[in-house]
Design an enzyme around this catalytic site. Structure first.
Site, PDB file in Angstrom:
ATOM      1  N   CYS A 137       4.871   3.580  21.704  1.00  0.00           N
ATOM      2  CA  CYS A 137       5.698   2.373  21.680  1.00  0.00           C
ATOM      3  C   CYS A 137       5.088   1.131  21.041  1.00  0.00           C
ATOM      4  O   CYS A 137       5.662   0.585  20.116  1.00  0.00           O
ATOM      5  CB  CYS A 137       6.170   1.997  23.080  1.00  0.00           C
ATOM      6  N   GLY A 144      -2.366  -5.910  -0.246  1.00  0.00           N
ATOM      7  CA  GLY A 144      -2.773  -7.307  -0.132  1.00  0.00           C
ATOM      8  C   GLY A 144      -2.999  -7.791   1.291  1.00  0.00           C
ATOM      9  O   GLY A 144      -3.997  -8.434   1.591  1.00  0.00           O
ATOM     10  N   HIS A 145      -2.076  -7.422   2.206  1.00  0.00           N
ATOM     11  CA  HIS A 145      -2.124  -8.061   3.532  1.00  0.00           C
ATOM     12  C   HIS A 145      -3.256  -7.563   4.413  1.00  0.00           C
ATOM     13  O   HIS A 145      -3.460  -8.078   5.509  1.00  0.00           O
ATOM     14  CB  HIS A 145      -0.764  -7.968   4.238  1.00  0.00           C
ATOM     15  N   ASN A 172      -7.560   3.878   9.236  1.00  0.00           N
ATOM     16  CA  ASN A 172      -7.080   2.621   9.808  1.00  0.00           C
ATOM     17  C   ASN A 172      -7.244   2.554  11.318  1.00  0.00           C
ATOM     18  O   ASN A 172      -7.361   1.482  11.890  1.00  0.00           O
ATOM     19  CB  ASN A 172      -5.611   2.383   9.431  1.00  0.00           C
ATOM     20  N   GLY A 217       0.823  -1.212   0.000  1.00  0.00           N
ATOM     21  CA  GLY A 217       0.000   0.000   0.000  1.00  0.00           C
ATOM     22  C   GLY A 217       0.854   1.258   0.000  1.00  0.00           C
ATOM     23  O   GLY A 217       0.529   2.255  -0.655  1.00  0.00           O
ATOM     24  N   THR A 218       1.955   1.213   0.718  1.00  0.00           N
ATOM     25  CA  THR A 218       2.834   2.379   0.802  1.00  0.00           C
ATOM     26  C   THR A 218       3.358   2.745  -0.586  1.00  0.00           C
ATOM     27  O   THR A 218       3.337   3.920  -0.982  1.00  0.00           O
ATOM     28  CB  THR A 218       4.011   2.079   1.752  1.00  0.00           C
ATOM     29  N   THR A 239      10.737  -7.524 -11.859  1.00  0.00           N
ATOM     30  CA  THR A 239      10.120  -8.838 -12.107  1.00  0.00           C
ATOM     31  C   THR A 239       8.968  -9.054 -11.138  1.00  0.00           C
ATOM     32  O   THR A 239       9.088  -8.795  -9.936  1.00  0.00           O
ATOM     33  CB  THR A 239      11.179  -9.952 -11.970  1.00  0.00           C
TER      34      THR A 239
HETATM   35  N1  PLP Z   1      -2.639   3.133   4.206  1.00  0.00           N
HETATM   36  C1  PLP Z   1      -3.371   2.720   5.238  1.00  0.00           C
HETATM   37  C2  PLP Z   1      -4.670   3.386   5.532  1.00  0.00           C
HETATM   38  C3  PLP Z   1      -2.926   1.658   6.039  1.00  0.00           C
HETATM   39  O1  PLP Z   1      -3.654   1.251   7.076  1.00  0.00           O
HETATM   40  C4  PLP Z   1      -1.678   1.063   5.737  1.00  0.00           C
HETATM   41  C5  PLP Z   1      -1.137  -0.003   6.600  1.00  0.00           C
HETATM   42  O2  PLP Z   1      -1.454  -0.094   7.763  1.00  0.00           O
HETATM   43  C6  PLP Z   1      -0.964   1.538   4.622  1.00  0.00           C
HETATM   44  C7  PLP Z   1      -1.465   2.569   3.882  1.00  0.00           C
HETATM   45  C8  PLP Z   1       0.354   0.917   4.244  1.00  0.00           C
HETATM   46  O3  PLP Z   1       0.145  -0.319   3.613  1.00  0.00           O
HETATM   47  P1  PLP Z   1       1.345  -1.372   3.508  1.00  0.00           P
HETATM   48  O4  PLP Z   1       1.552  -1.917   4.862  1.00  0.00           O
HETATM   49  O5  PLP Z   1       0.838  -2.399   2.541  1.00  0.00           O
HETATM   50  O6  PLP Z   1       2.508  -0.640   2.974  1.00  0.00           O
END
Ligand code: PLP
Length: 390
Positions: free
Chosen positions: A324, A199-200, A150, A71-72, A236
């Site tokens: 923490c 994905g995760h 999140n 996602g990042t 790849t």
């Molecule tokens: N964006 C949101 C709202 C998230 O909750 C997260 C992960 O917690 C991310 C982006 C980042 O995703 P990734 O862990 O796949 O890089």
């Protein structure tokens, strides 16, 4: 001891069906999809099948999806692409409650002569849409607003925000990492230019993500190298994980309605039970416009970390908005942006459920939490003072 896993916004269990679908591609089918020979080349077809499945989850076209590593990366790519595509525009508009994948990226861009406008939220975690409208100018290259938060699960009115952004002539990106697979998303019904998936968070493995890029959107690749993904994301392909992501999206789309109904009922039982059995507990975030799986509660006069440690003794996994445990030294920037008092932020706990959450897991937390809270308040001078016994 069995794990009671209520930390699904952090990561999810990879579903058995996903593992089964991926396994051959971690073993005997190890070719490179770019190869001329059939052994490698046949994987190309599987990647395209996965692309179709990801697209279907959000009603997109397969050629509007590229695979990324997480996602990042999807978030970074989307924002960077908008900035590079409109170099004369120097502003990013986003919110105070975004994930660091967006916030820290914007901060880095400030060192390259971009400015960032961070929109505030109210006590319930909601955006002021009029303020958003006024903030977007001719200088705004991109507006990036998450689909759902999140930490609190609060859902932003993305269709409306996308309309406003497009009317003002900027690129609109949404981080749908927490929403994809949990909420129905029909990309054809709203003018989103780019959307991030990880994905995760939806029962696929870690290390794979996707970015939706609407046909016709100007795009500048972030990772440059080979011709993979039609030159939009080099490297790849992570074949097995891409196949896993495709399967996970298919499963999420198929069962979303029934799963959400069940998950929401469990979440509501947990919420009502905790608010009733634990004095000085309050919900963080809008109770209505919220992901069905997320519950963020503050327990006054106790430390969230202490609660997590006690829960951990019973193998119960949750997360906290205080220092923490979340790997950061700062209390939650999301709860701070909402104006939640520091004492309440420090006592905040997030429970997040999934399709694998069982009724007895909720029962266990409902049994343990009042005991833990009572015990911690008795132990802490702070809690005793608040209770008038010190
Ligand atoms: N964006 C949101 C709202 C998230 O909750 C997260 C992960 O917690 C991310 C982006 C980042 O995703 P990734 O862990 O796949 O890089």
């Amino acid at each position: 001891m069995r794990v009671t896993y209520l930390d699904n916004n952090a990561t999810t269990r990879v579903s058995d069906e996903v593992i089964e679908e991926m396994t051959p591609y971690l073993g005997e089918l190890y070719g490179n999809p770019s190869s001329m020979h059939t052994f490698g080349g046949q994987l190309h077809r599987k990647i395209e099948e996965a692309r179709g499945r990801v697209a279907e989850l959000i009603n997109a076209e397969p050629d509007e999806i590229i695979f990324t590593s997480c996602g990042t990366e999807s978030d970074n790519t989307a924002i960077m692409s908008a900035l590079e595509s409109y170099p004369q525009k120097r502003q990013i508009v986003t919110t105070r409650v975004e994930h660091p994948a967006v916030l820290n990226f914007c901060k880095t861009m400030e060192q390259k002569d971009y400015s960032t406008k961070l929109l505030p939220v109210d006590r319930l975690g909601k955006l002021n849409i009029d303020e958003l409208r006024e903030t977007i100018t001719n200088n705004t290259a991109v507006v990036s607003v998450m689909y759902a938060n999140n930490e609190t699960g609060v859902i932003f009115p993305v269709p409306e925000i996308a309309e406003i952004t497009k009317f003002r002539g900027s690129v609109f990106h949404t981080d749908a990492v927490q929403a994809a697979g949990k909420l129905p998303i029909d990309i054809k019904k709203m003018p989103i230019d780019m959307l991030s998936i990880s994905g995760h968070k939806l029962h696929a493995p870690k290390g794979v993500g996707a970015l939706y890029i609407r046909r016709g959107t100007r795009f500048s690749p972030y990772i440059i190298g080979g011709h993979q993904e039609h030159g939009r994301r080099a490297g790849t392909e992570n074949v097995a994980s891409i196949i896993g992501l495709g399967k996970a999206c298919e499963l999420a789309g198929k069962n979303m309605h029934e799963e959400n109904t069940r998950i929401k009922a469990l979440r509501d039982r947990l919420e009502q039970g905790l608010l009733k059995s634990c004095p000085d507990a309050r919900l963080n975030g809008d109770s209505e416009n919220r992901l069905p799986n997320t519950l963020n509660i503050s327990f006054e006069y106790v430390e969230g970390e202490a609660i997590l440690l006690r829960l951990n003794e019973d193998n119960i996994c949750a997360s906290s908005g205080s220092a923490c445990t979340s790997g950061s030294l700062e209390p939650s920037h999301v709860l701070r942006a909402m104006g939640i008092p520091f004492t309440a932020i420090h006592g905040s706990v997030r429970f997040s459920l999934s399709r694998y959450t069982a009724d007895d897991e909720i029962s266990l937390v409902l049994k343990r939490m009042p005991e833990i809270i009572k015990e911690l308040r008795t132990l802490s001078p702070y809690g005793r003072k608040a209770a008038g016994t010190l």
